[in-house]
Design a protein around this motif. Structure first.
Motif, PDB file in Angstrom:
ATOM      1  N   LEU B  17     -56.984 -63.255 -38.583  1.00 12.45           N
ATOM      2  CA  LEU B  17     -57.655 -62.017 -38.995  1.00 12.45           C
ATOM      3  C   LEU B  17     -56.674 -60.864 -39.223  1.00 12.45           C
ATOM      4  N   SER B  18     -55.544 -60.912 -38.550  1.00  7.39           N
ATOM      5  CA  SER B  18     -54.553 -59.838 -38.771  1.00  7.39           C
ATOM      6  C   SER B  18     -54.038 -59.878 -40.203  1.00  7.39           C
ATOM      7  N   GLY B  19     -54.124 -61.052 -40.824  1.00  6.03           N
ATOM      8  CA  GLY B  19     -53.692 -61.190 -42.209  1.00  6.03           C
ATOM      9  C   GLY B  19     -54.542 -60.404 -43.194  1.00  6.03           C
ATOM     10  N   THR B  20     -55.778 -60.082 -42.786  1.00  2.00           N
ATOM     11  CA  THR B  20     -56.639 -59.286 -43.677  1.00  2.00           C
ATOM     12  C   THR B  20     -56.859 -57.882 -43.122  1.00  2.00           C
ATOM     13  N   GLY B  21     -56.059 -57.505 -42.128  1.00  2.00           N
ATOM     14  CA  GLY B  21     -56.094 -56.112 -41.698  1.00  2.00           C
ATOM     15  C   GLY B  21     -56.843 -55.816 -40.409  1.00  2.00           C
ATOM     16  N   TRP B  22     -57.336 -56.872 -39.742  1.00  6.97           N
ATOM     17  CA  TRP B  22     -58.012 -56.662 -38.461  1.00  6.97           C
ATOM     18  C   TRP B  22     -56.959 -56.507 -37.360  1.00  6.97           C
ATOM     19  N   ALA B  23     -57.268 -55.663 -36.386  1.00 10.10           N
ATOM     20  CA  ALA B  23     -56.351 -55.466 -35.254  1.00 10.10           C
ATOM     21  C   ALA B  23     -57.152 -55.313 -33.971  1.00 10.10           C
ATOM     22  N   GLU B  24     -56.523 -55.670 -32.862  1.00  8.59           N
ATOM     23  CA  GLU B  24     -57.186 -55.486 -31.578  1.00  8.59           C
ATOM     24  C   GLU B  24     -57.373 -54.000 -31.300  1.00  8.59           C
ATOM     25  N   THR B  25     -58.488 -53.670 -30.643  1.00 11.05           N
ATOM     26  CA  THR B  25     -58.774 -52.279 -30.293  1.00 11.05           C
ATOM     27  C   THR B  25     -58.147 -51.980 -28.939  1.00 11.05           C
ATOM     28  N   GLY B  27     -57.561 -50.931 -25.346  1.00  7.12           N
ATOM     29  CA  GLY B  27     -58.445 -50.630 -24.222  1.00  7.12           C
ATOM     30  C   GLY B  27     -59.783 -51.334 -24.229  1.00  7.12           C
ATOM     31  N   ARG B  28     -60.010 -52.183 -25.254  1.00  9.02           N
ATOM     32  CA  ARG B  28     -61.280 -52.927 -25.312  1.00  9.02           C
ATOM     33  C   ARG B  28     -60.999 -54.327 -25.810  1.00  9.02           C
ATOM     34  N   ASP B  29     -61.822 -55.280 -25.416  1.00 10.89           N
ATOM     35  CA  ASP B  29     -61.706 -56.620 -25.982  1.00 10.89           C
ATOM     36  C   ASP B  29     -62.532 -56.629 -27.268  1.00 10.89           C
ATOM     37  N   ALA B  30     -61.926 -56.062 -28.310  1.00 11.54           N
ATOM     38  CA  ALA B  30     -62.629 -55.885 -29.583  1.00 11.54           C
ATOM     39  C   ALA B  30     -61.610 -55.889 -30.716  1.00 11.54           C
ATOM     40  N   ILE B  31     -62.114 -56.054 -31.931  1.00 14.70           N
ATOM     41  CA  ILE B  31     -61.249 -55.951 -33.106  1.00 14.70           C
ATOM     42  C   ILE B  31     -61.808 -54.885 -34.043  1.00 14.70           C
ATOM     43  N   ALA B  32     -60.891 -54.286 -34.800  1.00 15.59           N
ATOM     44  CA  ALA B  32     -61.304 -53.198 -35.692  1.00 15.59           C
ATOM     45  C   ALA B  32     -60.595 -53.300 -37.026  1.00 15.59           C
ATOM     46  N   LYS B  33     -61.255 -52.765 -38.044  1.00 18.15           N
ATOM     47  CA  LYS B  33     -60.663 -52.700 -39.376  1.00 18.15           C
ATOM     48  C   LYS B  33     -61.317 -51.541 -40.132  1.00 18.15           C
ATOM     49  N   THR B  34     -60.535 -50.873 -40.940  1.00 16.76           N
ATOM     50  CA  THR B  34     -61.073 -49.823 -41.811  1.00 16.76           C
ATOM     51  C   THR B  34     -61.150 -50.354 -43.236  1.00 16.76           C
ATOM     52  N   VAL B  70     -65.348 -47.175 -44.342  1.00 21.39           N
ATOM     53  CA  VAL B  70     -66.153 -47.700 -43.242  1.00 21.39           C
ATOM     54  C   VAL B  70     -65.218 -48.242 -42.165  1.00 21.39           C
ATOM     55  N   GLU B  71     -65.256 -47.619 -41.001  1.00 19.66           N
ATOM     56  CA  GLU B  71     -64.470 -48.095 -39.860  1.00 19.66           C
ATOM     57  C   GLU B  71     -65.356 -49.024 -39.032  1.00 19.66           C
ATOM     58  N   VAL B  72     -64.898 -50.244 -38.837  1.00 19.13           N
ATOM     59  CA  VAL B  72     -65.714 -51.248 -38.156  1.00 19.13           C
ATOM     60  C   VAL B  72     -65.054 -51.675 -36.841  1.00 19.13           C
ATOM     61  N   THR B  73     -65.862 -51.811 -35.805  1.00 21.90           N
ATOM     62  CA  THR B  73     -65.402 -52.425 -34.558  1.00 21.90           C
ATOM     63  C   THR B  73     -66.346 -53.573 -34.226  1.00 21.90           C
ATOM     64  N   THR B  83     -66.077 -63.070 -29.237  1.00 22.39           N
ATOM     65  CA  THR B  83     -66.633 -64.413 -29.300  1.00 22.39           C
ATOM     66  C   THR B  83     -66.526 -64.925 -30.738  1.00 22.39           C
ATOM     67  N   GLU B  84     -66.975 -66.156 -30.904  1.00 24.62           N
ATOM     68  CA  GLU B  84     -66.961 -66.760 -32.242  1.00 24.62           C
ATOM     69  C   GLU B  84     -67.793 -65.936 -33.235  1.00 24.62           C
ATOM     70  N   LEU B  85     -68.811 -65.271 -32.736  1.00 22.60           N
ATOM     71  CA  LEU B  85     -69.658 -64.444 -33.602  1.00 22.60           C
ATOM     72  C   LEU B  85     -68.866 -63.309 -34.246  1.00 22.60           C
ATOM     73  N   ASP B  86     -67.940 -62.733 -33.479  1.00 25.24           N
ATOM     74  CA  ASP B  86     -67.125 -61.642 -34.022  1.00 25.24           C
ATOM     75  C   ASP B  86     -66.211 -62.145 -35.130  1.00 25.24           C
ATOM     76  N   VAL B  87     -65.631 -63.303 -34.895  1.00 28.78           N
ATOM     77  CA  VAL B  87     -64.737 -63.896 -35.889  1.00 28.78           C
ATOM     78  C   VAL B  87     -65.527 -64.212 -37.166  1.00 28.78           C
ATOM     79  N   LYS B  88     -66.705 -64.784 -36.967  1.00 34.53           N
ATOM     80  CA  LYS B  88     -67.561 -65.140 -38.107  1.00 34.53           C
ATOM     81  C   LYS B  88     -67.962 -63.904 -38.896  1.00 34.53           C
ATOM     82  N   LEU B  89     -68.353 -62.837 -38.202  1.00 30.98           N
ATOM     83  CA  LEU B  89     -68.787 -61.613 -38.892  1.00 30.98           C
ATOM     84  C   LEU B  89     -67.601 -60.925 -39.572  1.00 30.98           C
ATOM     85  N   ALA B  90     -66.448 -60.941 -38.913  1.00 33.92           N
ATOM     86  CA  ALA B  90     -65.244 -60.344 -39.516  1.00 33.92           C
ATOM     87  C   ALA B  90     -64.920 -61.044 -40.844  1.00 33.92           C
TER      88      ALA B  90
END
Lengths: 98, 98
Positions: B17-25, B27-34, B70-73, B83-90
């Motif tokens: 996912l980092s290849g398309t611009g996603w990065a870990e947030t 302080g949280r177990d989350a990923i974000a992308k603008t 659109v900033e997404v987390t 979870t796998e759901l986050d990867v799938k939605l990303a």
């Protein structure tokens, strides 16, 4: 181009909008309100209706959606503050949420 | 219910996912992308397509829209982490943005 509201007009608008939950944003010449819905479909459905008006009026909100909640901030970037467009969009958002 | 990704799976997903611009947030177990679009109609049109998939999968983003941006987390609240759901939605968000 929209002009910043004159002090008297601004005060009257803020008083009216505070009645439906709008408040001034600390540190910015903007107003904010958090809308809460029954679920995501209701929240995003409302956003979609608002989006069409926003585009029609060429005046767009800053908004954050998390499931059934939408936090909205309104300000007019071109005018660096509140204008009649913000008041109009705030009232439309209220009307569309009921 | 979705379970937090195992360390190996998580690392592999984050690398992809980092290849398309996603990065870990931080302080949280989350990923974000603008995501940036040409204008509001393109941005909100994309959000609408994403919203339908999010509801279909019962997995919703945290997102903030300001005009064409659109900033997404993504994170899975029930699992308190990725979870796998986050990867799938990303991946779906990426696919719908092109």
């Amino acid at each position: 181009m929209a002009e910043k509201l004159a002090p008297d007009t601004r005060a009257a608008a803020l008083t009216e909008l505070s009645g439906t939950g709008w408040a001034e944003t600390p540190g910015r010449d903007a107003i904010a309100k958090t809308f809460r819905f029954a679920n995501f479909v209701e929240a995003f459905g409302w956003m979609t209706r608002v989006a069409i008006w926003a585009e029609k009026w060429n005046h767009h909100p800053e908004w954050r959606n998390v499931y059934a909640t939408v936090e909205v901030t309104l300000s007019t970037h071109d005018a660096a503050g509140l204008t009649e467009l913000d008041v109009k969009l705030a009232k439309k958002m209220d009307a569309l949420s009921t």
